[in-house]
Scaffold this motif. Sequence first.
Motif, PDB file in Angstrom:
ATOM      1  N   ARG A  99      48.570  14.613  46.185  1.00  0.00           N
ATOM      2  CA  ARG A  99      49.926  14.057  46.087  1.00  0.00           C
ATOM      3  C   ARG A  99      49.894  12.552  45.856  1.00  0.00           C
ATOM      4  NH1 ARG A  99      50.761  17.721  50.264  1.00  0.00           N
ATOM      5  NH2 ARG A  99      50.679  16.061  51.820  1.00  0.00           N
ATOM      6  N   ALA A 100      48.992  11.862  46.539  1.00  0.00           N
ATOM      7  CA  ALA A 100      48.874  10.414  46.357  1.00  0.00           C
ATOM      8  C   ALA A 100      48.446  10.087  44.925  1.00  0.00           C
ATOM      9  CB  ALA A 100      47.885   9.821  47.353  1.00  0.00           C
ATOM     10  N   GLY A 101      47.519  10.851  44.392  1.00  0.00           N
ATOM     11  CA  GLY A 101      47.087  10.645  43.013  1.00  0.00           C
ATOM     12  C   GLY A 101      48.193  10.907  42.027  1.00  0.00           C
ATOM     13  N   GLU A 102      48.958  11.959  42.258  1.00  0.00           N
ATOM     14  CA  GLU A 102      50.089  12.268  41.378  1.00  0.00           C
ATOM     15  C   GLU A 102      51.150  11.172  41.460  1.00  0.00           C
ATOM     16  OE1 GLU A 102      51.048  16.194  42.777  1.00  0.00           O
ATOM     17  OE2 GLU A 102      49.670  17.129  41.354  1.00  0.00           O
ATOM     18  N   ALA A 103      51.402  10.679  42.675  1.00  0.00           N
ATOM     19  CA  ALA A 103      52.390   9.605  42.845  1.00  0.00           C
ATOM     20  C   ALA A 103      51.908   8.325  42.164  1.00  0.00           C
ATOM     21  CB  ALA A 103      52.653   9.357  44.330  1.00  0.00           C
ATOM     22  N   TYR A 104      50.633   8.019  42.292  1.00  0.00           N
ATOM     23  CA  TYR A 104      50.072   6.841  41.643  1.00  0.00           C
ATOM     24  C   TYR A 104      50.204   6.959  40.122  1.00  0.00           C
ATOM     25  CZ  TYR A 104      46.737   3.464  39.878  1.00  0.00           C
ATOM     26  OH  TYR A 104      46.146   2.445  39.176  1.00  0.00           O
ATOM     27  N   ALA A 105      49.830   8.111  39.581  1.00  0.00           N
ATOM     28  CA  ALA A 105      49.920   8.317  38.133  1.00  0.00           C
ATOM     29  C   ALA A 105      51.362   8.174  37.654  1.00  0.00           C
ATOM     30  CB  ALA A 105      49.357   9.690  37.763  1.00  0.00           C
ATOM     31  N   ALA A 106      52.298   8.721  38.397  1.00  0.00           N
ATOM     32  CA  ALA A 106      53.709   8.605  38.029  1.00  0.00           C
ATOM     33  C   ALA A 106      54.177   7.150  38.114  1.00  0.00           C
ATOM     34  CB  ALA A 106      54.567   9.495  38.922  1.00  0.00           C
ATOM     35  N   ALA A 107      53.711   6.437  39.126  1.00  0.00           N
ATOM     36  CA  ALA A 107      54.126   5.043  39.311  1.00  0.00           C
ATOM     37  C   ALA A 107      53.655   4.137  38.183  1.00  0.00           C
ATOM     38  CB  ALA A 107      53.624   4.511  40.647  1.00  0.00           C
ATOM     39  N   ILE A 108      52.491   4.452  37.612  1.00  0.00           N
ATOM     40  CA  ILE A 108      52.005   3.617  36.513  1.00  0.00           C
ATOM     41  C   ILE A 108      52.400   4.191  35.156  1.00  0.00           C
ATOM     42  CG2 ILE A 108      50.131   2.599  37.846  1.00  0.00           C
ATOM     43  CD1 ILE A 108      48.197   4.431  36.288  1.00  0.00           C
ATOM     44  N   GLY A 109      53.248   5.226  35.186  1.00  0.00           N
ATOM     45  CA  GLY A 109      53.803   5.742  33.944  1.00  0.00           C
ATOM     46  C   GLY A 109      52.967   6.759  33.223  1.00  0.00           C
TER      47      GLY A 109
END
Length: 88
Positions: A71-81
Amino acid sequence: MDLDAISQHFFGTTDIDALDPDALDAGRERVSIAFGTEREPGRRFALWAVLRATGVAPEPRVAFKDAREIRAGEAYAAAIGLSPHTET
């Protein structure tokens, strides 16, 4: 982990954008090896984030086994577009 320290250690500079393609590839390879052998979750995530930022990280569901890390990786990826379900 300090991203400048990671950059300096694996790429020999804190200015990754200034690297020629061969030096960038060599640094990515060193980070990939460290990511594959690192066992401490925070350090492992930081190394994955560097791989993601340089365009060669596996998607979070491949990179991590722990649901919180995924989930943290998915959130990070989403945050950087970046799509969290697409290899970069």
